[in-house]
Design a protein around this motif. Structure first.
Motif, PDB file in Angstrom:
ATOM      1  N   SER A  13       0.832  -1.197   0.000  1.00  0.00           N
ATOM      2  CA  SER A  13       0.000   0.000   0.000  1.00  0.00           C
ATOM      3  C   SER A  13       0.872   1.255   0.000  1.00  0.00           C
ATOM      4  O   SER A  13       2.030   1.223   0.394  1.00  0.00           O
ATOM      5  CB  SER A  13      -0.936   0.001   1.209  1.00  0.00           C
ATOM      6  N   SER A  14       0.262   2.354  -0.464  1.00  0.00           N
ATOM      7  CA  SER A  14       0.974   3.619  -0.532  1.00  0.00           C
ATOM      8  C   SER A  14      -0.018   4.757  -0.735  1.00  0.00           C
ATOM      9  O   SER A  14      -1.050   4.578  -1.386  1.00  0.00           O
ATOM     10  CB  SER A  14       1.965   3.607  -1.695  1.00  0.00           C
ATOM     11  N   THR A  15       0.326   5.920  -0.218  1.00  0.00           N
ATOM     12  CA  THR A  15      -0.444   7.125  -0.508  1.00  0.00           C
ATOM     13  C   THR A  15       0.121   7.842  -1.731  1.00  0.00           C
ATOM     14  O   THR A  15      -0.482   8.788  -2.225  1.00  0.00           O
ATOM     15  CB  THR A  15      -0.423   8.090   0.699  1.00  0.00           C
ATOM     16  N   VAL A  16       1.275   7.380  -2.234  1.00  0.00           N
ATOM     17  CA  VAL A  16       1.959   8.041  -3.347  1.00  0.00           C
ATOM     18  C   VAL A  16       1.484   7.518  -4.704  1.00  0.00           C
ATOM     19  O   VAL A  16       1.181   8.293  -5.600  1.00  0.00           O
ATOM     20  CB  VAL A  16       3.491   7.872  -3.206  1.00  0.00           C
ATOM     21  N   GLY A  17       1.444   6.177  -4.871  1.00  0.00           N
ATOM     22  CA  GLY A  17       1.043   5.608  -6.153  1.00  0.00           C
ATOM     23  C   GLY A  17       1.264   4.113  -6.213  1.00  0.00           C
ATOM     24  O   GLY A  17       1.753   3.497  -5.257  1.00  0.00           O
ATOM     25  N   THR A  18       0.944   3.538  -7.364  1.00  0.00           N
ATOM     26  CA  THR A  18       1.031   2.088  -7.511  1.00  0.00           C
ATOM     27  C   THR A  18       2.473   1.584  -7.473  1.00  0.00           C
ATOM     28  O   THR A  18       2.745   0.544  -6.884  1.00  0.00           O
ATOM     29  CB  THR A  18       0.358   1.630  -8.810  1.00  0.00           C
ATOM     30  N   ASP A  19       3.387   2.281  -8.135  1.00  0.00           N
ATOM     31  CA  ASP A  19       4.793   1.862  -8.117  1.00  0.00           C
ATOM     32  C   ASP A  19       5.330   1.809  -6.693  1.00  0.00           C
ATOM     33  O   ASP A  19       6.039   0.867  -6.320  1.00  0.00           O
ATOM     34  CB  ASP A  19       5.670   2.798  -8.950  1.00  0.00           C
ATOM     35  N   ASP A  20       4.992   2.812  -5.904  1.00  0.00           N
ATOM     36  CA  ASP A  20       5.438   2.858  -4.516  1.00  0.00           C
ATOM     37  C   ASP A  20       4.829   1.717  -3.705  1.00  0.00           C
ATOM     38  O   ASP A  20       5.501   1.125  -2.859  1.00  0.00           O
ATOM     39  CB  ASP A  20       5.072   4.213  -3.900  1.00  0.00           C
ATOM     40  N   ALA A  21       3.567   1.373  -3.970  1.00  0.00           N
ATOM     41  CA  ALA A  21       2.922   0.259  -3.275  1.00  0.00           C
ATOM     42  C   ALA A  21       3.628  -1.055  -3.587  1.00  0.00           C
ATOM     43  O   ALA A  21       3.854  -1.879  -2.699  1.00  0.00           O
ATOM     44  CB  ALA A  21       1.446   0.178  -3.661  1.00  0.00           C
ATOM     45  N   ILE A  22       4.010  -1.256  -4.846  1.00  0.00           N
ATOM     46  CA  ILE A  22       4.746  -2.460  -5.246  1.00  0.00           C
ATOM     47  C   ILE A  22       6.106  -2.495  -4.558  1.00  0.00           C
ATOM     48  O   ILE A  22       6.515  -3.512  -3.999  1.00  0.00           O
ATOM     49  CB  ILE A  22       4.910  -2.517  -6.775  1.00  0.00           C
ATOM     50  N   LYS A  23       6.822  -1.387  -4.604  1.00  0.00           N
ATOM     51  CA  LYS A  23       8.153  -1.317  -3.976  1.00  0.00           C
ATOM     52  C   LYS A  23       8.070  -1.570  -2.474  1.00  0.00           C
ATOM     53  O   LYS A  23       8.936  -2.236  -1.904  1.00  0.00           O
ATOM     54  CB  LYS A  23       8.802   0.031  -4.266  1.00  0.00           C
ATOM     55  N   ARG A  45      -6.142  -1.523  -6.511  1.00  0.00           N
ATOM     56  CA  ARG A  45      -7.309  -0.897  -5.889  1.00  0.00           C
ATOM     57  C   ARG A  45      -6.913   0.462  -5.343  1.00  0.00           C
ATOM     58  O   ARG A  45      -5.741   0.724  -5.094  1.00  0.00           O
ATOM     59  CB  ARG A  45      -7.815  -1.719  -4.695  1.00  0.00           C
ATOM     60  N   GLY A  46      -7.905   1.289  -5.091  1.00  0.00           N
ATOM     61  CA  GLY A  46      -7.644   2.577  -4.475  1.00  0.00           C
ATOM     62  C   GLY A  46      -8.758   2.979  -3.545  1.00  0.00           C
ATOM     63  O   GLY A  46      -9.880   2.487  -3.648  1.00  0.00           O
ATOM     64  N   HIS A  47      -8.440   3.884  -2.651  1.00  0.00           N
ATOM     65  CA  HIS A  47      -9.399   4.435  -1.697  1.00  0.00           C
ATOM     66  C   HIS A  47      -9.592   5.901  -2.043  1.00  0.00           C
ATOM     67  O   HIS A  47      -8.625   6.620  -2.277  1.00  0.00           O
ATOM     68  CB  HIS A  47      -8.856   4.269  -0.269  1.00  0.00           C
ATOM     69  N   ILE A  48     -10.843   6.330  -2.080  1.00  0.00           N
ATOM     70  CA  ILE A  48     -11.171   7.706  -2.460  1.00  0.00           C
ATOM     71  C   ILE A  48     -11.673   8.468  -1.242  1.00  0.00           C
ATOM     72  O   ILE A  48     -12.516   7.968  -0.503  1.00  0.00           O
ATOM     73  CB  ILE A  48     -12.253   7.726  -3.560  1.00  0.00           C
ATOM     74  N   GLU A  49     -11.129   9.660  -1.050  1.00  0.00           N
ATOM     75  CA  GLU A  49     -11.591  10.568   0.005  1.00  0.00           C
ATOM     76  C   GLU A  49     -11.770  11.954  -0.604  1.00  0.00           C
ATOM     77  O   GLU A  49     -10.869  12.459  -1.269  1.00  0.00           O
ATOM     78  CB  GLU A  49     -10.571  10.647   1.147  1.00  0.00           C
ATOM     79  N   TRP A  56      -3.454   3.821  -2.372  1.00  0.00           N
ATOM     80  CA  TRP A  56      -3.360   2.752  -3.360  1.00  0.00           C
ATOM     81  C   TRP A  56      -3.056   1.429  -2.681  1.00  0.00           C
ATOM     82  O   TRP A  56      -2.290   1.385  -1.719  1.00  0.00           O
ATOM     83  CB  TRP A  56      -2.227   3.037  -4.347  1.00  0.00           C
ATOM     84  N   GLN A  57      -3.630   0.340  -3.186  1.00  0.00           N
ATOM     85  CA  GLN A  57      -3.280  -1.018  -2.774  1.00  0.00           C
ATOM     86  C   GLN A  57      -3.037  -1.832  -4.038  1.00  0.00           C
ATOM     87  O   GLN A  57      -3.865  -1.826  -4.951  1.00  0.00           O
ATOM     88  CB  GLN A  57      -4.399  -1.684  -1.974  1.00  0.00           C
ATOM     89  N   VAL A  58      -1.895  -2.507  -4.093  1.00  0.00           N
ATOM     90  CA  VAL A  58      -1.558  -3.325  -5.248  1.00  0.00           C
ATOM     91  C   VAL A  58      -1.230  -4.730  -4.767  1.00  0.00           C
ATOM     92  O   VAL A  58      -0.355  -4.913  -3.915  1.00  0.00           O
ATOM     93  CB  VAL A  58      -0.362  -2.742  -6.036  1.00  0.00           C
ATOM     94  N   THR A  59      -1.956  -5.709  -5.305  1.00  0.00           N
ATOM     95  CA  THR A  59      -1.692  -7.102  -4.980  1.00  0.00           C
ATOM     96  C   THR A  59      -0.783  -7.672  -6.063  1.00  0.00           C
ATOM     97  O   THR A  59      -1.046  -7.500  -7.262  1.00  0.00           O
ATOM     98  CB  THR A  59      -2.996  -7.908  -4.899  1.00  0.00           C
ATOM     99  N   ILE A  60       0.288  -8.321  -5.622  1.00  0.00           N
ATOM    100  CA  ILE A  60       1.258  -8.909  -6.547  1.00  0.00           C
ATOM    101  C   ILE A  60       1.524 -10.361  -6.170  1.00  0.00           C
ATOM    102  O   ILE A  60       1.377 -10.752  -5.012  1.00  0.00           O
ATOM    103  CB  ILE A  60       2.595  -8.126  -6.559  1.00  0.00           C
ATOM    104  N   LYS A  61       1.875 -11.152  -7.171  1.00  0.00           N
ATOM    105  CA  LYS A  61       2.411 -12.490  -6.940  1.00  0.00           C
ATOM    106  C   LYS A  61       3.920 -12.347  -7.034  1.00  0.00           C
ATOM    107  O   LYS A  61       4.428 -11.697  -7.950  1.00  0.00           O
ATOM    108  CB  LYS A  61       1.912 -13.477  -7.992  1.00  0.00           C
TER     109      LYS A  61
END
Length: 68
Positions: A13-23, A45-49, A56-61
């Motif tokens: 997860s990250s508040t910055v973006g998908t790449d950051d969530a993966i990292k 996925r993302g959360h909207i406020e 952001w939340q990114v699920t990876i294998k």
């Protein structure tokens, strides 16, 4: 040379973006898992406020080689 791989699923997860969530997911996993070799994005996925993307939340294998 041949290898045997183990496959796990992680969600970063990250508040910055998908790449950051993966990292973030890979960096945390690498603290306790070794020989990480590859990843595949499974879901994003993302959360909207207040009409804005807040999280952001990114699920990876993730595949890693087993000890031989």
């Amino acid at each position: 040379m041949t290898h045997t791989y183990k496959l796990i699923e992680l969600t970063g997860s990250s508040t910055v973006g998908t790449d950051d969530a993966i990292k973030n997911a890979i960096a945390t996993a690498s603290q306790s898992l070794h020989r990480l070799r590859w990843f595949e994005v499974v879901e994003t996925r993302g959360h909207i406020e207040a009409g804005q993307v807040a999280h952001w939340q990114v699920t990876i294998k993730v595949g890693f080689t087993l000890d031989e």
